[in-house]
Design a protein around this motif. Structure first.
Motif, PDB file in Angstrom:
ATOM      1  N   ASP A 172      77.286  12.321  49.506  1.00 37.21           N
ATOM      2  CA  ASP A 172      78.136  12.976  48.327  1.00 37.21           C
ATOM      3  C   ASP A 172      78.228  14.669  48.769  1.00 37.21           C
ATOM      4  OD1 ASP A 172      78.882  14.071  45.802  1.00 37.21           O
ATOM      5  OD2 ASP A 172      77.065  13.588  45.044  1.00 37.21           O
ATOM      6  N   PRO A 173      79.663  14.931  48.832  1.00 37.89           N
ATOM      7  CA  PRO A 173      79.725  16.427  49.254  1.00 37.89           C
ATOM      8  C   PRO A 173      79.207  17.260  48.181  1.00 37.89           C
ATOM      9  CG  PRO A 173      81.684  15.102  49.585  1.00 37.89           C
ATOM     10  CD  PRO A 173      80.655  14.091  48.807  1.00 37.89           C
ATOM     11  N   ALA A 174      79.064  16.834  46.949  1.00 36.51           N
ATOM     12  CA  ALA A 174      78.754  17.574  45.917  1.00 36.51           C
ATOM     13  C   ALA A 174      77.100  18.210  46.071  1.00 36.51           C
ATOM     14  CB  ALA A 174      78.810  17.100  44.339  1.00 36.51           C
ATOM     15  N   ARG A 175      76.445  17.165  46.445  1.00 36.76           N
ATOM     16  CA  ARG A 175      75.141  17.569  46.677  1.00 36.76           C
ATOM     17  C   ARG A 175      74.805  18.065  48.063  1.00 36.76           C
ATOM     18  NH1 ARG A 175      71.708  14.287  42.794  1.00 36.76           N
ATOM     19  NH2 ARG A 175      73.044  12.706  41.971  1.00 36.76           N
ATOM     20  N   TYR A 176      75.492  17.553  49.044  1.00 41.31           N
ATOM     21  CA  TYR A 176      75.076  17.974  50.459  1.00 41.31           C
ATOM     22  C   TYR A 176      75.704  19.473  50.598  1.00 41.31           C
ATOM     23  CZ  TYR A 176      75.037  18.548  55.228  1.00 41.31           C
ATOM     24  OH  TYR A 176      74.633  18.995  56.552  1.00 41.31           O
ATOM     25  N   LEU A 177      77.015  19.665  49.944  1.00 36.99           N
ATOM     26  CA  LEU A 177      77.695  20.902  50.582  1.00 36.99           C
ATOM     27  C   LEU A 177      77.602  21.831  49.431  1.00 36.99           C
ATOM     28  CD1 LEU A 177      80.827  19.704  52.302  1.00 36.99           C
ATOM     29  CD2 LEU A 177      79.062  20.881  53.363  1.00 36.99           C
ATOM     30  N   PHE A 178      77.950  21.570  48.147  1.00 35.50           N
ATOM     31  CA  PHE A 178      78.241  22.458  46.821  1.00 35.50           C
ATOM     32  C   PHE A 178      76.978  22.784  46.392  1.00 35.50           C
ATOM     33  CE2 PHE A 178      82.323  19.466  46.511  1.00 35.50           C
ATOM     34  CZ  PHE A 178      82.791  19.887  47.618  1.00 35.50           C
ATOM     35  N   LEU A 216      81.835  12.740  55.419  1.00 37.21           N
ATOM     36  CA  LEU A 216      80.758  12.774  54.604  1.00 37.21           C
ATOM     37  C   LEU A 216      80.637  11.488  53.650  1.00 37.21           C
ATOM     38  CD1 LEU A 216      80.212  16.425  53.412  1.00 37.21           C
ATOM     39  CD2 LEU A 216      79.009  15.220  55.454  1.00 37.21           C
ATOM     40  N   GLU A 217      81.946  11.065  53.084  1.00 39.10           N
ATOM     41  CA  GLU A 217      82.183  10.089  52.004  1.00 39.10           C
ATOM     42  C   GLU A 217      82.011   8.949  52.921  1.00 39.10           C
ATOM     43  OE1 GLU A 217      85.799  11.071  50.356  1.00 39.10           O
ATOM     44  OE2 GLU A 217      84.784  12.801  48.958  1.00 39.10           O
ATOM     45  N   ALA A 218      82.464   8.947  54.144  1.00 41.30           N
ATOM     46  CA  ALA A 218      82.425   7.561  54.895  1.00 41.30           C
ATOM     47  C   ALA A 218      80.949   7.052  55.221  1.00 41.30           C
ATOM     48  CB  ALA A 218      83.003   7.671  56.417  1.00 41.30           C
ATOM     49  N   PHE A 219      79.944   8.176  55.190  1.00 40.24           N
ATOM     50  CA  PHE A 219      78.641   7.628  55.406  1.00 40.24           C
ATOM     51  C   PHE A 219      77.976   8.037  54.120  1.00 40.24           C
ATOM     52  CE2 PHE A 219      80.057   8.640  59.829  1.00 40.24           C
ATOM     53  CZ  PHE A 219      79.477   7.696  60.480  1.00 40.24           C
ATOM     54  N   ARG A 220      78.600   7.825  53.114  1.00 43.09           N
ATOM     55  CA  ARG A 220      77.971   7.774  51.888  1.00 43.09           C
ATOM     56  C   ARG A 220      76.973   9.121  51.619  1.00 43.09           C
ATOM     57  NH1 ARG A 220      74.614   4.450  50.257  1.00 43.09           N
ATOM     58  NH2 ARG A 220      73.577   3.980  52.196  1.00 43.09           N
ATOM     59  N   SER A 252      65.724  16.221  52.609  1.00 42.82           N
ATOM     60  CA  SER A 252      65.593  16.969  53.614  1.00 42.82           C
ATOM     61  C   SER A 252      67.130  17.667  54.108  1.00 42.82           C
ATOM     62  CB  SER A 252      65.048  16.017  54.692  1.00 42.82           C
ATOM     63  OG  SER A 252      65.194  16.732  55.916  1.00 42.82           O
ATOM     64  N   ALA A 253      68.192  16.915  54.110  1.00 40.29           N
ATOM     65  CA  ALA A 253      69.422  17.448  54.478  1.00 40.29           C
ATOM     66  C   ALA A 253      69.779  18.536  53.812  1.00 40.29           C
ATOM     67  CB  ALA A 253      70.412  16.421  54.740  1.00 40.29           C
ATOM     68  N   VAL A 254      69.658  18.511  52.394  1.00 41.35           N
ATOM     69  CA  VAL A 254      69.986  19.475  51.434  1.00 41.35           C
ATOM     70  C   VAL A 254      69.170  20.849  51.448  1.00 41.35           C
ATOM     71  CG1 VAL A 254      70.315  20.187  48.953  1.00 41.35           C
ATOM     72  CG2 VAL A 254      71.144  17.797  50.027  1.00 41.35           C
TER      73      VAL A 254
END
Lengths: 265, 134
Positions: free
Chosen positions: A140-146, A134-138, A40-42
């Motif tokens: 993945d920046p690659a999935r969520y941002l990139f 993002l990493e602190a809340f597990r 959902s977030a992505v």
């Protein structure tokens, strides 16, 4: 000797940048094709990115496409008539303007507007430790941002190139009436006769590649920012230089591939 | 673990709602509408309904702390860890505010621990007990 060493160092640095970029591209590609990525977030980020890149730009983009398309088609048509090449008008429109000029012009606009913004955004997030959040809340920046930004690049370049092509073809219709006194039927028949599925497929592939790298490279350079704010402009500068190199490189590669395929067929 | 720390800032390109909802949207694959009502209810407990769509840059330090706390509480069966709260809240009397805030959302976390430097002990009342927020 110093000169040779400098060339060697520069070559090694360039080779390292290229190999890092391709390794990063592979990691991202794996995540793009993974269905689990699209939670959902992505999906929210993806929708928002497409809005910022492909929808917000529409009035300006369509205006520029109409003016630029009219100029290119008008000048080309006039010269073709003078040189007695009127019979190639359809091929010029479909083979050059639609498959070559449209993606190139679109990706230039997207690189100027969105790639630079994405490069800055990622660099600022790195400096302000938001990637650490993002990493602190597990997450993945690659999935969520990139991934959403890169998928957006691919979708936006493809869709906007198609819109650009439509705007150019509409201008083409206008000039075909004025210069060649063609009716709409004749113009449509000419376009259909000049359209090659292979060219359109090659254009789609090129749009996807241009969209992928015009966003991936700024992200990679955004990540190279350090903890200092002064590293943000440096990362944007390097990222944008490499984006333009990549755009030209993909254009040249696609031309070589098209001409090789043409010879084979 | 849900962390509230000056080193784990809020995401600046998301509004308050987006920051709090992110964890449930990402890990629980819940649509925004499913999380929004819960977050609005939580913000109401702090009389902060008005900040739901505000960006982080315009928030006061207390609002920002509450948003970080709510974000931490979004972790499933959360153990909240508050790291050096007085680097985020600068009023010496703010320990009361931290305790009150935790009480307002006590069904949202399993346990809570506050970590701080020993020289800040006085701010917690000078005893060992307040160091554990539960």
């Amino acid at each position: 000797m110093d000169f040779v060493a400098r060339i060697g160092r520069s070559a090694i640095r360039t080779a390292r940048t290229l190999s890092d970029t391709f390794a990063f591209a592979f990691q991202i590609f794996v995540k793009i094709v993974d269905r689990d990525t699209y939670n959902s977030a992505v999906r929210i980020v993806l929708a928002r990115q497409i809005y910022f890149t492909a929808v917000q730009i529409l009035p300006m983009f369509l205006g520029i496409a109409a003016v630029f398309g009219a100029a290119v088609v008008g000048i080309s048509a006039q010269y073709m008539k003078e040189l007695g090449l009127s019979g190639f008008f359809g091929q010029m429109l479909m083979g050059f303007v639609v498959t070559e000029v449209s993606p190139f012009f679109t990706v230039l606009l997207i690189a100027l507007r969105s790639s630079s913004a994405i490069n800055t955004e990622i660099a600022v997030m790195k400096v302000s430790r938001e990637l650490q959040t993002l990493e602190a809340f597990r997450i993945d920046p690659a999935r969520y941002l990139f991934v959403p930004r890169i998928v957006n690049g691919m979708v936006s370049v493809t869709l906007l190139s198609s819109l650009f092509a439509i705007a150019v073809l509409l201008s083409g219709w206008l000039f075909s009436r004025i210069i060649f006194s063609m009716s709409l039927d004749e113009y449509a028949t000419l376009l259909i006769a000049s359209a090659k599925y292979g060219d359109i497929f090659a254009m789609l592939l090129k749009c996807l590649a241009l969209g992928f790298f015009s966003v991936l490279i700024p992200i990679r350079f955004g990540l190279s920012a350090t903890n200092e704010l002064t590293s943000v402009p440096i990362s944007v500068l390097n990222g944008m230089v490499w984006v333009f190199i990549a755009i030209v490189f993909i254009e040249v590669l696609s031309l070589i591939a098209t001409s090789l395929l043409g010879k084979l067929v | 673990m849900g962390i509230v720390s000056p080193d784990i800032p809020l995401i600046s390109n998301l509004d308050v709602l987006g920051n709090i909802a992110l964890i449930r949207e990402y890990h629980g694959n819940l649509p925004r509408e499913a999380v929004e009502d819960q977050i609005r209810d939580l913000l109401r407990r702090f009389d902060l309904s008005a900040i739901a769509y505000r960006r982080i840059a315009v928030l006061s330090e207390k609002d920002r702390f509450v948003v970080m706390l709510l974000r931490a509480a979004m972790v499933m069966e959360a153990m909240i860890l508050i790291d050096r709260p007085f680097r985020m809240l600068h009023d010496p009397r703010d320990y009361g505010f931290i305790l009150t805030s935790l009480k307002k959302i006590d069904e949202w976390y399993k346990e809570c621990h506050i970590f701080d430097y020993s020289w800040n002990e006085e701010r917690y009342g000078g005893t060992d007990a307040p160091q554990d927020g539960t």
